[in-house]
Enzyme design. Structure first.
Site, short mmCIF file in Angstrom:
data_model
loop_
_atom_site.label_atom_id
_atom_site.label_comp_id
_atom_site.label_asym_id
_atom_site.label_seq_id
_atom_site.Cartn_x
_atom_site.Cartn_y
_atom_site.Cartn_z
N HIS A 299 31.91 -29.38 -26.35
CA HIS A 299 32.43 -28.90 -27.44
C HIS A 299 31.75 -28.30 -28.71
O HIS A 299 32.33 -27.73 -29.70
CB HIS A 299 33.45 -30.02 -28.07
CG HIS A 299 34.46 -29.73 -28.77
ND1 HIS A 299 34.65 -30.03 -30.19
CD2 HIS A 299 35.57 -28.95 -28.57
CE1 HIS A 299 35.99 -29.65 -30.37
NE2 HIS A 299 36.55 -28.98 -29.45
N LYS A 301 29.84 -25.55 -30.85
CA LYS A 301 29.89 -24.21 -31.13
C LYS A 301 29.05 -23.68 -31.96
O LYS A 301 28.84 -24.14 -33.16
CB LYS A 301 31.58 -23.85 -31.83
CG LYS A 301 32.58 -24.46 -30.89
CD LYS A 301 33.79 -24.66 -31.92
CE LYS A 301 34.97 -25.10 -30.81
NZ LYS A 301 34.90 -26.31 -30.21
N HIS A 527 41.58 -25.38 -37.83
CA HIS A 527 40.97 -25.75 -36.78
C HIS A 527 39.37 -26.06 -37.13
O HIS A 527 38.64 -26.65 -36.17
CB HIS A 527 40.86 -24.53 -35.77
CG HIS A 527 40.23 -24.82 -34.17
ND1 HIS A 527 38.80 -24.56 -34.00
CD2 HIS A 527 40.81 -25.74 -33.35
CE1 HIS A 527 38.74 -25.16 -32.79
NE2 HIS A 527 39.90 -25.53 -32.26
N LYS A 529 36.81 -28.67 -39.02
CA LYS A 529 36.64 -30.05 -39.01
C LYS A 529 35.87 -30.36 -40.27
O LYS A 529 34.59 -30.04 -40.03
CB LYS A 529 36.19 -30.66 -37.78
CG LYS A 529 37.10 -30.34 -36.56
CD LYS A 529 36.67 -29.24 -35.77
CE LYS A 529 37.36 -28.85 -34.43
NZ LYS A 529 38.58 -28.53 -34.35
#
Length: 641
Positions: A299, A301, A527, A529
């Site tokens: 996950h 990025k 989107h 966090k």
């Protein structure tokens, strides 16, 4: 059990969530994870959704989409174009945009009595029609609207849903202004270096359809890859979802054939689809992240950018698909341009006060990937001493002893213990967490959230005092999604499932609305966090974290074996801002962030403070149940198939 509420009717699953899988007995395996806009691994039937939440004029032919699930990804819409593998929630969004279900005014009430909603905001049906199945089944819709057939004797729900006539230019008036349906204009991309805040180097993404001032100082992926930031020689793209053709087009023409290494976690069919996408692009290579524990995901990025002039790191929250760079709120940290060290320098030279260089090299080494050997050498040859943030990663595995503090929330706890400073009245400084997906927290708050995770988030320096401050969790409500720029399809990036939600109704008392008027992002669903500790009046921050990690044990890690071992399932990555690294005692909060300035000392929090608690009628967005009582900004309802 069958349930209904003002937004529709559903049948909930009896299956367990991935976070409830019992741990193995070994403490050495490297483990995968379950997170974010990714998926809930035991989702029901595959849904046709989009990685693109597009509201402008019809896009060029879109790639086919497959469900990104482990261990067996599924291709839903076979097509000659390359398959882009995304989550079931995003597939549902894509289907809703290709074949929208229009809202129609409800008929007069039938007079059928339903039970009053309970405190969760959901009401139980009077009927006893629990079929005990594992799939979420939307009942009462005709098969012609993409739904399963209704059981005999069941009346169709109200309002009646039907597919509209396909008329490309027919759209309802936009509540967000004249520019809402316009695609990126010619001047959407900067032609000169934008006004950037180089105090924190923390930026939001550009959002199509917002007033121009709210994109001042924001970055698009094309800005990040622009020659204005350096003459690119080679790059690495770490991510979860890829649209390779779209990604290649974001590089400037002069860099479009430069070598790119894609780091991914796909297996089996999903991996084959990814390789298929890359066939027209011989300069694209792959590195598959090792995911040895069930239900783990890659996950992280991140971009590693190697220039003729130096080296740069970008850590972000966006997938490499167009939807994530279109009308969503995303965030990123962009490093300075790191210069090359003088010849003969030691590999440990060029270290920052936050040990960013050491931690980045350790994170790359955790992949155990020979594809990184050249990049590790390049990083060792550069001076990263200007970095003022701390790196916080998650790497799959089970860890013992001192290794427990290498990754996940125990890594965050260690850094807060060692580098933050005690604050007066700390029990009144709330913790604020903001995310786009939610995993299984357990049957009550003590299982993980208010136990080990809260202890981490409330650590301040070496104080022995253990405060129990308020916890505010910011997550979009149904109304936030309905009124967003994308409408209901924005919920495709918020994959909180009914299977998880119905097992942790206690969690919803923590929820606060997504409001971002100061940044102009209230209608661009998040989107991004973020996690932080704020003063009681929300004018100061004790620390701030931007990360890929959602509210999930899989992402952050969970203690096992009487707290002698921690298990992490996924790869995640973020950066932590601590005031002391910026020669401050706390971060002042920036109230009015736009237009952006280049040297503001105020911290750019991406949503409004204080957070607004859910009202008695607010409900958290849940992607795999229908919402048919009110239209979204496109005049459509949400009917996942």
């Amino acid at each position: 059990m069958s349930q209904d509420n003002q937004h529709g009717r559903w049948t909930i699953s009896s299956s367990d969530d991935d976070d409830d899988i019992p741990p193995s007995n070994t403490a050495t395996s490297h483990s995968p994870t379950l997170t974010d806009s990714n998926r809930n691994s035991h989702m029901p039937v595959p849904l046709a959704s989009s990685k693109e939440a597009r509201t402008a004029t019809p896009p060029p032919p879109a790639p086919a989409y497959g469900v990104k699930t482990e261990p067996h990804p599924v291709q839903v819409n076979p097509a000659p174009s390359p398959l882009v593998t995304v989550s079931e929630a995003r597939q549902a969004a894509h289907a809703g945009q290709l074949n929208p279900v229009k809202y129609e005014s409800p008929p007069p009430p039938s007079g059928k009595r339903k039970r009053e909603p309970d405190e969760s905001g959901w009401a139980l049906s009077d009927s006893d029609d629990d079929d005990g199945g594992d799939d979420v089944k939307v009942k009462g819709e005709s098969s012609g609207s993409g739904q399963r057939g209704a059981p005999p004797g069941m009346r169709p729900p109200s309002p009646k849903a039907k597919k509209p006539k396909v008329e490309k230019n027919e759209r309802p008036p936009s509540p967000h202004g004249r520019t809402y349906y316009i695609d990126e204009p010619d001047d959407f991309y900067e032609t000169s270096i934008p006004c950037l805040n180089d105090t924190y180097r923390l930026y939001l993404n550009k959002v199509t359809g917002l007033d121009r001032k709210y994109n001042t100082g924001a970055l698009h992926i094309r800005d990040i890859l622009s020659p204005l930031f350096g003459t690119l020689k080679e790059s690495v793209q770490f991510n979860y979802c890829f649209d390779i053709s779209w990604m290649v087009q974001q590089y400037p023409p002069e860099f479009r054939d430069r070598p790119v290494l894609l780091v991914h976690g796909d297996k089996r069919e999903a991996k084959a689809h990814l390789l298929q996408q890359a066939q027209p692009f011989p300069h694209v290579r792959f590195c598959q992240a090792k995911l040895d524990i069930a239900f783990g995901t890659h996950h992280t990025k991140m971009m590693l950018l190697w220039y003729e002039e130096g080296f740069r790191v970008v850590i972000l929250t966006s997938n490499l698909i167009r939807a994530d760079w279109y009308q969503k709120t995303q965030g990123l940290w962009m490093s300075p341009l790191f210069p090359r060290l003088p010849k003969g320098s030691a590999s440990c030279d060029g270290e920052s006060p936050t040990f960013f260089k050491r931690d980045l090299l350790e994170y790359l080494a955790s992949y155990r990937a020979p594809e990184f050997s050249d990049w590790i050498q390049r990083i060792e040859e550069h001076d990263l001493s200007e970095t003022r943030v701390y790196l916080i990663g998650s790497s799959p595995g089970r860890y013992l002893g001192s290794d427990m503090e290498r990754w996940g929330h125990l890594r965050l706890r260690k850094l807060l213990y060692e580098h933050s400073h005690p604050i007066p009245d700390e029990e009144n400084w709330p913790v604020v967490g903001q995310f786009s997906s939610i995993g299984s927290m357990g049957l009550d708050k003590s299982k993980w959230l208010a136990g080990e995770f809260q202890r981490t988030l409330t650590t301040i320096g070496k104080s022995s005092h253990r405060a129990d401050p308020p916890i505010h969790l910011v997550y979009p409500s149904v109304e936030d999604v309905r009124n967003s720029l994308e409408g209901y399809p924005a919920g495709g990036s918020l994959p909180y499932s009914i299977q998880t939600a119905q097992k942790q109704l206690w969690l919803h008392s923590y929820f606060h609305r997504w409001k971002a008027e100061a940044t102009g992002r209230s209608h661009a669903m998040p989107h991004i966090k973020t996690y932080m500790r704020a003063s009681p009046d929300f004018s100061e921050l004790a620390w701030f974290l931007i990360t890929s990690a959602n509210l999930s044990k899989a992402a952050w890690g969970a203690l096992e074996k009487n707290s002698t071992q921690v298990m992490v399932r996924s790869y995640e990555l973020g950066v932590l801002f601590i005031p002391a690294a910026f020669n401050m005692s706390s971060f002042p909060v920036q109230k009015n962030q736009f237009p952006a300035t280049s040297s503001s000392a105020a911290f750019p929090v991406p949503f409004d403070l204080p957070p607004k608690h859910y009202s008695s009628t607010d409900q958290p967005w849940i992607w795999n149940i229908p919402y048919s009582q009110a239209p979204d900004t496109h005049g459509n309802i949400w009917v996942p198939s």
